[in-house]
Write an enzyme that holds these catalytic residues in place. Structure first.
Site, PDB file in Angstrom:
ATOM      1  CE  LYS A  78      28.925  45.245  20.365  1.00 24.67           C
ATOM      2  NZ  LYS A  78      27.778  45.526  21.214  1.00 24.67           N
TER       3      LYS A  78
ATOM      4  CD  GLU B   5      28.745  46.367  16.883  1.00 20.43           C
ATOM      5  OE1 GLU B   5      28.074  47.260  17.445  1.00 20.43           O
ATOM      6  OE2 GLU B   5      28.371  45.195  16.797  1.00 20.43           O
TER       7      GLU B   5
HETATM    8  P1  13P Z   1      25.378  40.414  19.751  1.00 15.19           P
HETATM    9  O1  13P Z   1      26.289  40.179  20.935  1.00 15.19           O
HETATM   10  O2  13P Z   1      24.072  39.708  19.851  1.00 15.19           O
HETATM   11  O3  13P Z   1      26.102  40.232  18.443  1.00 15.19           O
HETATM   12  O4  13P Z   1      24.964  41.943  19.821  1.00 15.19           O
HETATM   13  C1  13P Z   1      25.934  42.885  20.065  1.00 15.19           C
HETATM   14  C2  13P Z   1      25.604  44.124  19.341  1.00 15.19           C
HETATM   15  O5  13P Z   1      25.451  45.161  19.940  1.00 15.19           O
HETATM   16  C3  13P Z   1      25.501  44.092  17.878  1.00 15.19           C
HETATM   17  O6  13P Z   1      25.508  45.384  17.375  1.00 15.19           O
END
Ligand code: 13P
Length: 345
Positions: free
Chosen positions: A220, A178
C-alpha cells in the site's frame, strides 16, 4: 489448503476484479480531526454510528473487497447487535485490522518518525484473527524535505515493516505493507520518484531478508506526485508514468497487488490517477485502491452526524466506491461524476 495458499487466496480476493479496499481504521486522534471538520463530537457512539453507516451501505460489496478496521471498531456492533466483522463477512467483505501503534519521533533523527507496535504483536494478531480479521495494516511514514528522509529512517522503518509482515503471515493474516512517502511540501515529482524508489528498495530488501512470502502480501504505497504546494503540479499522465516506472523497478511481480493510499489528494484526482495507471495495463500486479479520505470525504460531509442523513451519506460513499471501481478497471471518465450530481446513482 496450505498456509501460504490461504494467504495468497485472501490477497487475491482483496484485489479481485473491480474491487478495492475501504480504509476505515482512523485512530481516535485522526477520526476526531475528521469529525471536527463537520462540527460533530467524536464519541464511542458517534464513531460507531458513522462506521455503521458505511458498512451497511447497500451494494457497496460490488466494489469493496475488504475494510480496514481500528481496534475499537473491530469490537463494536451494528445497530442490530451484529459484530462489525460478522456483518462485513456476511456481505462478502473481508475484515482487516490496523495493528501499528502509530508513528513516534525517531531518536537522533529530528523531524522523522518510526512506527511502533512490534512488542506483543504476535499475541495481538492472534486475538484479531479470533475476532474475524483476515488481513492487517502497518503504516510507516516518510517526509520529503531537501535533506529528508534519512537513510536511517528509511531502513529502520523498512526493518519494522518486514518484522510486522513476517508475524502476520505466521498468524495467517495477509500483511498490507504501507510505506507512505508524504506529499506535503513543494518538491517536484522527480524528487518524489527518487525518495519513493529508495524507500521501496529498502522495504523489499528487508522483506526478502526476513523471508516474507511476497505472494501473500499487498503493498500500500503513495503514488509518485509533485508536492501539494509545488509550483508545477504534475498532470495525471505524468503521475501515472512516473508511478509505474518507479514500481516496475522496485516491486517484484510475485506481489499480487498494489493498493494505493489517497494521502490527501482530492477524491477525483485519486480516482483519475488510478484510472490513468490502469489504462496503461496490463501490469505484473493488480493496481487497486485502499483509500481512506478519497472514499469517505463526501460521505462524511453528507452525513454530518445526522441520523436522518444516513441515506445521503451512503449514497455518497456508494458513488465514490463505484467511481474507484471503474478506475481500478481503467474505464473511469470524469463525466461519470455527473450522474451522481443528477441523482443518477
Ligand atoms: P488515505 O487514503 O486517507 O491516505 O488513508 C489511507 C490509509 O489507510 C492511511 O494509512
Amino acid at each position: 489448503m496450505t498456509d501460504l495458499a490461504q494467504l495468497e487466496a485472501t490477497a487475491e480476493a482483496l484485489v479481485a476484479e473491480g474491487k478495492g479496499i475501504l480504509a476505515a481504521d482512523e485512530s481516535d486522534g485522526t477520526i476526531k480531526k475528521r469529525f471536527d471538520s463537520i462540527g460533530i463530537e467524536s464519541t464511542e457512539e458517534s464513531r460507531r454510528a458513522y462506521r455503521d453507516m458505511l458498512f451497511t451501505t447497500e451494494g457497496a460489496e460490488e466494489y469493496i473487497s475488504g475494510v480496514i478496521l481500528f481496534d475499537e471498531t473491530i469490537r463494536q456492533t451494528s445497530a442490530d447487535g451484529t459484530p462489525f466483522p460478522k456483518l462485513l463477512e456476511s456481505r462478502g467483505i473481508i475484515p482487516g485490522i490496523k495493528v501499528d501503534k502509530g508513528a513516534k519521533p525517531l531518536a537522533n533523527a529530528p523531524g522523522e518518525t518510526i512506527t511502533e507496535g512490534l512488542d506483543g504483536l504476535r499475541e495481538r494478531l492472534n486475538e484479531y484473527r479470533e475476532l474475524g480479521a483476515r488481513f492487517a495494516k502497518w503504516r510507516a511514514v516518510f517526509s520529503i524535505t531537501d535533506d529528508l528522509p534519512s537513510q536511517y529512517c528509511e531502513w529502520t522503518n523498512a526493518h519494522a515493516l518486514a518484522r510486522y509482515a513476517g508475524l502476520c503471515q505466521e498468524a495467517g493474516l495477509v500483511p498490507i505493507v504501507e510505506p507512505e512517502v508524504l506529499q506535503d511540501g513543494t518538491h517536484t515529482i522527480e524528487r518524489s520518484f527518487i525518495v519513493t524508489s529508495r524507500v521501496l528498495g529498502a522495504v523489499f530488501t528487508e522483506l526478502f531478508d526476513q523471508k516474507v512470502e511476497l505472494e501473500g502480501i499487498l503493498l500500500k504505497p503513495n503514488m509518485v506526485l509533485s508536492g501539494y504546494d509545488a509550483p508545477h503540479r504534475a498532470s495525471a499522465d505524468e503521475v501515472a508514468d512516473s508511478t509505474l516506472r518507479c514500481f516496475r523497478r522496485h516491486v517484484p511481480a510475485a506481489v499480487p497487488g498494489i493498493v494505493f493510499l489517497s494521502g490527501g489528494q482530492s477524491d477525483e484526482d485519486a480516482t483519475a490517477h488510478l484510472n490513468a495507471m490502469n489504462v496503461r495495463g496490463p501490469h505484473p500486479w493488480e493496481l487497486s485502491f485502499s483509500y481512506g479520505r478519497a472514499l469517505q470525504a463526501p460521505s462524511l460531509k453528507a452525513w454530518a452526524g445526522q441520523s436522518d442523513q444516513v441515506e445521503a451519506g451512503q449514497r455518497a460513499f456508494y458513488h465514490r466506491a463505484k467511481m474507484n471501481s471503474a478506475a481500478r478497471t481503467g474505464v473511469y471518465a470524469p463525466e461519470m461524476e455527473r450522474d451522481f450530481v443528477a441523482g443518477g446513482t
